[in-house]
Design a protein around this motif. Structure first.
Motif, PDB file in Angstrom:
ATOM      1  N   ASN A 154       0.803  -1.221   0.000  1.00  0.00           N
ATOM      2  CA  ASN A 154       0.000   0.000   0.000  1.00  0.00           C
ATOM      3  C   ASN A 154       0.842   1.280   0.000  1.00  0.00           C
ATOM      4  O   ASN A 154       0.423   2.299   0.528  1.00  0.00           O
ATOM      5  N   TYR A 155       2.026   1.205  -0.574  1.00  0.00           N
ATOM      6  CA  TYR A 155       2.834   2.409  -0.775  1.00  0.00           C
ATOM      7  C   TYR A 155       2.790   2.814  -2.243  1.00  0.00           C
ATOM      8  O   TYR A 155       2.568   1.985  -3.116  1.00  0.00           O
ATOM      9  N   LYS A 156       2.961   4.120  -2.481  1.00  0.00           N
ATOM     10  CA  LYS A 156       3.046   4.613  -3.849  1.00  0.00           C
ATOM     11  C   LYS A 156       4.476   5.085  -4.102  1.00  0.00           C
ATOM     12  O   LYS A 156       5.195   5.425  -3.173  1.00  0.00           O
ATOM     13  N   LEU A 157       4.826   5.135  -5.376  1.00  0.00           N
ATOM     14  CA  LEU A 157       6.174   5.561  -5.740  1.00  0.00           C
ATOM     15  C   LEU A 157       6.177   6.966  -6.311  1.00  0.00           C
ATOM     16  O   LEU A 157       5.327   7.313  -7.118  1.00  0.00           O
ATOM     17  N   VAL A 158       7.146   7.761  -5.866  1.00  0.00           N
ATOM     18  CA  VAL A 158       7.405   9.048  -6.521  1.00  0.00           C
ATOM     19  C   VAL A 158       8.662   8.855  -7.353  1.00  0.00           C
ATOM     20  O   VAL A 158       9.712   8.482  -6.832  1.00  0.00           O
ATOM     21  N   LEU A 159       8.505   9.067  -8.646  1.00  0.00           N
ATOM     22  CA  LEU A 159       9.573   8.734  -9.575  1.00  0.00           C
ATOM     23  C   LEU A 159      10.432   9.954  -9.887  1.00  0.00           C
ATOM     24  O   LEU A 159       9.909  11.005 -10.257  1.00  0.00           O
ATOM     25  N   PHE A 160      11.738   9.817  -9.729  1.00  0.00           N
ATOM     26  CA  PHE A 160      12.668  10.882 -10.097  1.00  0.00           C
ATOM     27  C   PHE A 160      13.530  10.393 -11.248  1.00  0.00           C
ATOM     28  O   PHE A 160      14.286   9.449 -11.088  1.00  0.00           O
ATOM     29  N   GLN A 161      13.376  11.034 -12.384  1.00  0.00           N
ATOM     30  CA  GLN A 161      14.249  10.714 -13.512  1.00  0.00           C
ATOM     31  C   GLN A 161      15.376  11.738 -13.505  1.00  0.00           C
ATOM     32  O   GLN A 161      15.141  12.938 -13.638  1.00  0.00           O
ATOM     33  N   THR A 162      16.611  11.282 -13.321  1.00  0.00           N
ATOM     34  CA  THR A 162      17.702  12.242 -13.138  1.00  0.00           C
ATOM     35  C   THR A 162      18.470  12.561 -14.415  1.00  0.00           C
ATOM     36  O   THR A 162      19.176  13.564 -14.455  1.00  0.00           O
ATOM     37  N   ASN A 163      18.381  11.703 -15.439  1.00  0.00           N
ATOM     38  CA  ASN A 163      19.301  11.825 -16.583  1.00  0.00           C
ATOM     39  C   ASN A 163      20.743  11.925 -16.103  1.00  0.00           C
ATOM     40  O   ASN A 163      21.570  12.548 -16.775  1.00  0.00           O
ATOM     41  N   TYR A 164      21.045  11.362 -14.963  1.00  0.00           N
ATOM     42  CA  TYR A 164      22.373  11.475 -14.333  1.00  0.00           C
ATOM     43  C   TYR A 164      22.798  12.923 -14.103  1.00  0.00           C
ATOM     44  O   TYR A 164      23.962  13.273 -14.252  1.00  0.00           O
ATOM     45  N   GLU A 165      21.833  13.787 -13.772  1.00  0.00           N
ATOM     46  CA  GLU A 165      22.186  15.153 -13.358  1.00  0.00           C
ATOM     47  C   GLU A 165      22.099  15.199 -11.830  1.00  0.00           C
ATOM     48  O   GLU A 165      21.081  14.838 -11.240  1.00  0.00           O
ATOM     49  N   ALA A 166      23.200  15.668 -11.209  1.00  0.00           N
ATOM     50  CA  ALA A 166      23.281  15.657  -9.743  1.00  0.00           C
ATOM     51  C   ALA A 166      22.133  16.450  -9.106  1.00  0.00           C
ATOM     52  O   ALA A 166      21.565  16.042  -8.091  1.00  0.00           O
ATOM     53  N   ASP A 167      21.765  17.578  -9.717  1.00  0.00           N
ATOM     54  CA  ASP A 167      20.718  18.422  -9.133  1.00  0.00           C
ATOM     55  C   ASP A 167      19.403  17.669  -8.959  1.00  0.00           C
ATOM     56  O   ASP A 167      18.668  17.884  -8.003  1.00  0.00           O
ATOM     57  N   ARG A 168      19.104  16.791  -9.911  1.00  0.00           N
ATOM     58  CA  ARG A 168      17.847  16.026  -9.848  1.00  0.00           C
ATOM     59  C   ARG A 168      17.891  15.051  -8.680  1.00  0.00           C
ATOM     60  O   ARG A 168      16.880  14.818  -8.016  1.00  0.00           O
ATOM     61  N   GLU A 169      19.069  14.476  -8.453  1.00  0.00           N
ATOM     62  CA  GLU A 169      19.202  13.531  -7.344  1.00  0.00           C
ATOM     63  C   GLU A 169      19.090  14.283  -6.018  1.00  0.00           C
ATOM     64  O   GLU A 169      18.483  13.794  -5.061  1.00  0.00           O
ATOM     65  N   ILE A 170      19.667  15.470  -5.982  1.00  0.00           N
ATOM     66  CA  ILE A 170      19.603  16.280  -4.756  1.00  0.00           C
ATOM     67  C   ILE A 170      18.162  16.678  -4.461  1.00  0.00           C
ATOM     68  O   ILE A 170      17.721  16.679  -3.307  1.00  0.00           O
ATOM     69  N   GLU A 171      17.409  16.984  -5.504  1.00  0.00           N
ATOM     70  CA  GLU A 171      15.968  17.264  -5.319  1.00  0.00           C
ATOM     71  C   GLU A 171      15.260  16.121  -4.613  1.00  0.00           C
ATOM     72  O   GLU A 171      14.439  16.333  -3.715  1.00  0.00           O
ATOM     73  N   ALA A 172      15.593  14.896  -5.033  1.00  0.00           N
ATOM     74  CA  ALA A 172      14.979  13.719  -4.413  1.00  0.00           C
ATOM     75  C   ALA A 172      15.395  13.620  -2.947  1.00  0.00           C
ATOM     76  O   ALA A 172      14.570  13.370  -2.062  1.00  0.00           O
ATOM     77  N   LEU A 173      16.687  13.837  -2.691  1.00  0.00           N
ATOM     78  CA  LEU A 173      17.187  13.791  -1.307  1.00  0.00           C
ATOM     79  C   LEU A 173      16.509  14.861  -0.460  1.00  0.00           C
ATOM     80  O   LEU A 173      16.188  14.639   0.714  1.00  0.00           O
ATOM     81  N   LYS A 174      16.252  16.015  -1.065  1.00  0.00           N
ATOM     82  CA  LYS A 174      15.589  17.089  -0.314  1.00  0.00           C
ATOM     83  C   LYS A 174      14.135  16.751  -0.020  1.00  0.00           C
ATOM     84  O   LYS A 174      13.590  17.154   1.007  1.00  0.00           O
ATOM     85  N   MET A 175      13.500  16.004  -0.915  1.00  0.00           N
ATOM     86  CA  MET A 175      12.126  15.590  -0.613  1.00  0.00           C
ATOM     87  C   MET A 175      12.111  14.668   0.604  1.00  0.00           C
ATOM     88  O   MET A 175      11.169  14.676   1.389  1.00  0.00           O
TER      89      MET A 175
END
Lengths: 320, 320
Positions: free
Chosen positions: B89-110
């Motif tokens: 009963n969990y949902k997924l929030v998907l982060f597509q990074t294209n291997y850009e560090a900023d996108r990964e950091i966004e996920a970490l910040k969430m």
């Protein structure tokens, strides 16, 4: 950890002003805005984003319903959706339904409960009587012709594109034409079924149930199709395959057992996936990434319902 | 729309009791619980789930970081993650990074801002100095060997599996062996590069930069590899290809121009994707769906850090 009151005190402003800065509200003087940002930086303030969203009534999350996360057709759609979401600072909540209605209803309920701002349904399982119960809660966007409903949609005309593909095969001399499709039900399957029936009656051919192959979604399903074909007394001379991956599987399996393409069997795919280019498969190009982008923009558009038809293009290669 | 006070009034109980019922709190008498549920049903009460989560401090959302949403390797991983999430009963929030560090950091910040309960990083771009800053905010789970870090992980030993694959090719008589890989950097690429260098020095072969093919991710990249191979004076006689889709692309392109497999060139894939079975590609099976399931369970496990090594299996077919 500093809270909003600490920040206000440190910056020498009211809590309301801090909240306004956090929410990019206008009417905050540049001096106050800078003081707040400095205080936030200095105190390593952690906003509770859920609280922020709650006050603004938005989540910056868009729900995306797909039957399978791991299929190239939905892969390209989600790629387009994800790219556009990234640009607009939205995140996606992914719902994999396996075409189970309950899973789709869960997604609709997340819209109802304001856990997502809007919902994109890439392939629908629930009937309209259910979808319609949720349209009041937020934007719902569909990847099918939904012009008569309270939603937005980006779609291709499956009746016309299927008809054009069938006529193309007929013009190449085929009248024993079959097709391979993912599922029996669903709006696109119904449109394609109708196009097929109308085509047969136009060319005065009898409907032969054997010529229709269901559950044809992946590369490995090509093997089953070819096995069934080889056991037929009167097999079709051409197959319309509603996705390129399955078409590639059929072409590969035909090679294995010496069925010559296109001489013994003509194959026409759908989508124009990269694999169809390499394997020289004649196909109908569906611009899935572009459709995905459009779906996301419609999801952001909120109240305004729009409907956009996307046209497909015949790509002639070597399998017909 | 009824709010929590209306429900309390209707049910003849306190607001606290309604809240307790909504949050499955114990110490609510069965009679009161039923009265609340009835009042909720009768008034068509819409919980604001964000508010509920806020009070419980959880979102029932798990973040999933992938470089590309549309790649079969990540497709299978996400399939495993999504199936297990659905069950729980969990949902997924998907982060597509294209291997850009900023996108990964966004996920970490969430994760930091409590917008997700935990974060699964399927392929990492940020260095540990960044990841380590976020481990205090919630469970982070990685798909690489992270035994020395404050996270959980499910991984395969890329050094050993690459070594075994190289030795297998060598035992089949190959000493001019090259490999195709997705990216230059990244922990698995480093481990594989080291295994390759050690292999060469063991068999006394010179390192030849030409024998390494980067950016080899998809079917269509096979064409580039084969083009480069055909222009070489001294091409490798065997290629280790770190994903089956690219391996399938190479096999297909070789067929096109008459390079015989395995006589002129041996090909060994990775993953054991369905395409490798149909195309008879010898491969190292990586149980990606199972790994995905494990990643999700580790994400739910919270505080407890666990590390699980998954073993790979050689699948002998016809391309070596």
């Amino acid at each position: 950890m500093a809270n909003i009151k600490d920040i206000a005190k440190k910056a020498g402003v009211s809590v309301t002003t801090v909240s306004r800065v956090l929410n990019n509200h206008p009417y905050v003087s540049e001096g106050k805005r800078k003081a707040v940002l400095l205080a936030i930086e200095e105190s390593n303030y952690q906003r509770n984003i859920n609280a922020v969203h709650l006050s603004k009534g938005e989540t910056l999350l868009i729900g995306v319903v797909v039957p399978f996360t791991n299929h190239p057709y939905f892969g390209l759609l989600v790629e387009g959706i994800a790219n556009e979401a990234m640009k607009n600072n939205y995140k996606l909540v992914l719902f994999q339904t396996n075409y189970e209605a309950d899973r789709e209803i869960e997604a609709l309920k997340m819209l109802q409960y304001k856990q997502i701002d809007s919902l994109i349904i890439c392939s629908r399982i629930c009937g309209w009587e259910i979808i319609n119960q949720f349209t009041e809660y937020g934007p719902i966007v569909l990847c099918e012709d939904a012009r008569n409903h309270n939603v937005s949609s980006t779609f291709i005309d499956h009746y016309i594109s299927f008809t054009n593909a069938l006529e193309y095969l007929h013009n190449k001399g085929h009248y024993k034409v079959g097709y391979c499709i993912g599922r029996k039900s669903g709006s696109s399957s119904r449109q394609r079924g109708k196009a097929y029936a109308d085509f047969l009656s136009r060319i005065n051919e009898r409907y032969n149930e054997e010529y229709i192959f269901y559950e044809c979604l992946n590369f490995e399903h090509g093997e089953d199709v070819v096995r069934r074909l080889s056991s037929m007394d009167n097999p079709p001379t051409a197959l319309l395959v509603t996705n390129d991956i399955a078409a590639a599987g059929i072409v590969t399996s035909c090679r294995e057992i010496g069925i010559r393409i296109p001489d013994d069997l003509a194959i026409m795919g759908f989508d124009n996936q990269p694999i169809s280019k390499i394997m020289h498969i004649t196909t109908l190009e569906i611009p899935l990434v572009q459709m995905g982008r459009n779906l996301l923009l419609q999801a952001l558009d909120g109240e305004k319902h729009t409907h956009e038809e996307i046209s497909v293009k015949l790509i002639e290669r070597q399998t017909v």
